[in-house]
Design an enzyme around this catalytic site. Structure first.
Site, mmCIF file in Angstrom:
data_model
loop_
_atom_site.group_PDB
_atom_site.id
_atom_site.type_symbol
_atom_site.label_atom_id
_atom_site.label_comp_id
_atom_site.label_asym_id
_atom_site.label_seq_id
_atom_site.Cartn_x
_atom_site.Cartn_y
_atom_site.Cartn_z
ATOM 1 N N GLU A 91 42.946 38.436 43.337
ATOM 2 C CA GLU A 91 43.080 38.091 44.759
ATOM 3 C C GLU A 91 42.016 37.122 45.241
ATOM 4 O O GLU A 91 40.913 37.097 44.710
ATOM 5 C CB GLU A 91 42.924 39.363 45.612
ATOM 6 C CG GLU A 91 43.917 40.438 45.328
ATOM 7 C CD GLU A 91 43.624 41.705 46.146
ATOM 8 O OE1 GLU A 91 44.394 42.643 46.042
ATOM 9 O OE2 GLU A 91 42.614 41.734 46.873
ATOM 10 N N CYS A 104 36.604 34.133 49.838
ATOM 11 C CA CYS A 104 36.183 35.298 49.070
ATOM 12 C C CYS A 104 36.901 35.224 47.721
ATOM 13 O O CYS A 104 38.138 35.225 47.674
ATOM 14 C CB CYS A 104 36.582 36.549 49.850
ATOM 15 S SG CYS A 104 36.345 38.061 48.969
ATOM 16 N N CYS A 111 37.786 46.042 37.541
ATOM 17 C CA CYS A 111 36.317 46.179 37.525
ATOM 18 C C CYS A 111 35.992 47.426 36.720
ATOM 19 O O CYS A 111 36.735 48.403 36.768
ATOM 20 C CB CYS A 111 35.805 46.339 38.954
ATOM 21 S SG CYS A 111 34.007 46.499 39.054
ATOM 22 N N CYS A 115 33.384 52.511 41.209
ATOM 23 C CA CYS A 115 32.958 53.098 42.492
ATOM 24 C C CYS A 115 34.139 53.888 43.070
ATOM 25 O O CYS A 115 35.274 53.401 43.074
ATOM 26 C CB CYS A 115 32.527 52.006 43.471
ATOM 27 S SG CYS A 115 31.247 50.949 42.792
ATOM 28 N N CYS A 118 36.564 52.525 46.006
ATOM 29 C CA CYS A 118 37.068 51.158 45.874
ATOM 30 C C CYS A 118 38.372 51.109 45.073
ATOM 31 O O CYS A 118 38.460 51.654 43.972
ATOM 32 C CB CYS A 118 35.994 50.312 45.182
ATOM 33 S SG CYS A 118 36.563 48.664 44.750
ATOM 34 N N GLY A 163 36.257 42.626 41.194
ATOM 35 C CA GLY A 163 35.329 42.522 40.068
ATOM 36 C C GLY A 163 33.864 42.547 40.442
ATOM 37 O O GLY A 163 33.493 42.358 41.599
ATOM 38 N N SER A 217 25.623 45.806 47.379
ATOM 39 C CA SER A 217 26.467 46.898 47.864
ATOM 40 C C SER A 217 25.675 48.184 47.695
ATOM 41 O O SER A 217 25.579 48.721 46.597
ATOM 42 C CB SER A 217 27.768 46.945 47.053
ATOM 43 O OG SER A 217 28.511 45.789 47.322
ATOM 44 N N LEU A 218 25.096 48.639 48.792
ATOM 45 C CA LEU A 218 24.142 49.758 48.700
ATOM 46 C C LEU A 218 24.847 51.100 48.950
ATOM 47 O O LEU A 218 24.864 51.957 48.083
ATOM 48 C CB LEU A 218 23.012 49.514 49.712
ATOM 49 C CG LEU A 218 21.766 50.370 49.543
ATOM 50 C CD1 LEU A 218 21.108 50.143 48.206
ATOM 51 C CD2 LEU A 218 20.768 50.070 50.677
ATOM 52 N N CYS A 336 40.038 45.832 49.583
ATOM 53 C CA CYS A 336 40.020 44.842 48.509
ATOM 54 C C CYS A 336 40.653 45.427 47.248
ATOM 55 O O CYS A 336 40.381 46.555 46.888
ATOM 56 C CB CYS A 336 38.567 44.463 48.239
ATOM 57 S SG CYS A 336 38.298 43.803 46.617
#
Ligand code: SAH
Ligand code: SF4
Length: 376
Positions: A91, A104, A111, A115, A118, A163, A217-218, A336
């Site tokens: 994407e 983006c 990926c 996570c 996600c 990713g 990305s915390l 996403c």
């Protein structure tokens, strides 16, 4: 299979040209056609002589990914599902605003970071995108802007699509080099942002190789809890990550952006905000608070508005800029990776089951948007 023309570095073009007894400066001309003049038919590279144009066509593949779907959002952004030669889906999203056009991009198909909040993570890992496939996204976006009659081109690139960019280090850095190269896209380093879940050795490498802007990305500042939602944290826990960030040479002293997806009951309390302020001590930081995008099959959900407001107020009162950012193009695909996941599911489905699902979805759409009052 022929090599993808967009994958070649300047040096590789020079070698190919020299082998054919051509002048190496022609590599600049080829790159200008590909990356500045938006021409991917080598027979139309008019400042090259015809036999050279024909040799280019014979030796390389000049095809761009195919646009499998394009969805326009109410907020002005457009989301694209792209299909590679080997039928992989990824994407990209064009996000225009007054002063800039941000693209983006994806760096991988799927990926492997896993996570839990996600959708791309849930897809698993298919393969890395090549530098040429990453750059193709900018070419396609510029083409789309032109098609819409806009005189503007992409001004900013963020690696926040599918990713983990630092898990595909070589290709991503090579693509970034072309993004800033004078004979290619000529963007400034401060207009390119790599978003990462925190691969520490690669953050350190990037600082030395090509310090573009960094977004982390915390999402959690308690080590144990972060490991639960982001398995990468077990390998590179928070103190190790913080050390790398303190040493990162951000361009133009712009500091580091932190992405904080707000998940109900997981990371949205006042205590979480306090810990975050403590973690950020000593770093020039901006925090993007992103209410989580829900997706089918996930038990996690978006933080309540009051929780987000309380969290934001706490950070702002301590001079940490913390805008609330709703993900762009939410109405057309949610989180996403959702579009690709949906399509992948469809590809894996028995056609009869798929047809039935689509009928149900269609009825659902008609009822929710009030076009039809009842399910027939
Ligand atoms: N892998 C990289 C870049 C791609 S993800 C990274 O993790 O940084 C881009 C951003 O989308 C990340 O900040 C990620 O945490 C966020 N994201 C992932 N799932 C989301 C969801 N369900 N809702 C909102 N943001 C999400
Ligand atoms: Fe990968 Fe980023 Fe999604 Fe984590 S948030 S699974 S690193 S794409």
């Amino acid at each position: 299979m022929k090599r993808l023309a967009f994958d070649l570095e300047e040096k590789e073009w020079m070698d190919w040209l020299l082998q054919r007894g051509e002048k190496p400066f022609r590599s600049k001309q080829i790159r200008e056609w590909l990356f500045q003049k938006d021409e991917n038919d080598p027979l139309l590279f008019t400042n090259l002589h015809l036999p050279l144009r024909e040799a280019l066509k014979a030796d390389f593949d000049f095809d761009l990914p195919v646009v499998d779907a394009r969805l326009e959002s109410k907020d002005g952004s457009e989301k694209f599902l792209l299909l590679s030669k080997d039928n992989q889906l990824f994407e990209m999203v064009i996000m225009p605003s007054d002063h800039r056009i941000t693209l983006c991009v994806s760096s991988q198909v799927g990926c492997r970071m896993g996570c839990t909040f996600c959708q791309t993570g849930k897809l698993g890992f298919k393969r890395n995108l090549t530098r040429g496939e990453i750059l193709s996204q900018i070419i396609l976006a510029n083409r789309r802007l032109k098609e819409k009659g806009l005189e503007r081109k992409v001004t900013n690139v963020v690696f926040m699509g599918m990713g983990e960019p630092l898990d595909n280090y070589e290709e991503v850095v090579a693509a970034c080099k072309t993004l800033i190269a004078k004979d290619a896209f000529h963007l400034s380093k401060s207009k390119v942002t790599i978003s990462t879940s925190g691969l520490v050795p690669e953050i350190e490498r990037l600082g030395k190789d090509l310090p573009v802007r960094l977004a982390i990305s915390l999402h959690q500042t308690n080590d144990e809890k972060r490991s639960e939602i982001m398995p990468i944290n077990r390998r590179y826990p928070l103190p190790v990550l913080k050390e790398a960030l303190l040493n990162y040479p951000a361009p133009d002293r712009l500091g580091i952006t932190f992405e904080y997806v707000m998940i109900k009951g997981v990371n949205d309390s006042l205590l979480d905000a306090k810990r975050l302020v403590h973690f950020l001590h000593g770093i020039k930081a901006k925090v993007n608070l992103i209410p989580m995008n829900r997706f089918p099959g996930s038990s996690m959900t978006t933080a309540e508005e009051e929780a987000v407001e309380q969290f934001q107020r706490y950070l702002s009162e301590r001079s940490i800029p913390a805008p609330v950012r709703y993900s762009r193009a939410q109405d057309v695909s949610g989180a996403c990776g959702q579009l690709a996941a949906k399509k992948q599911n469809e590809l894996d489905m028995d056609p009869r089951v798929l047809a039935k699902e689509r009928r149900i979805e269609d009825k659902f759409a008609k009822t929710t948007f009030g076009q039809k009052k009842s399910l027939e």
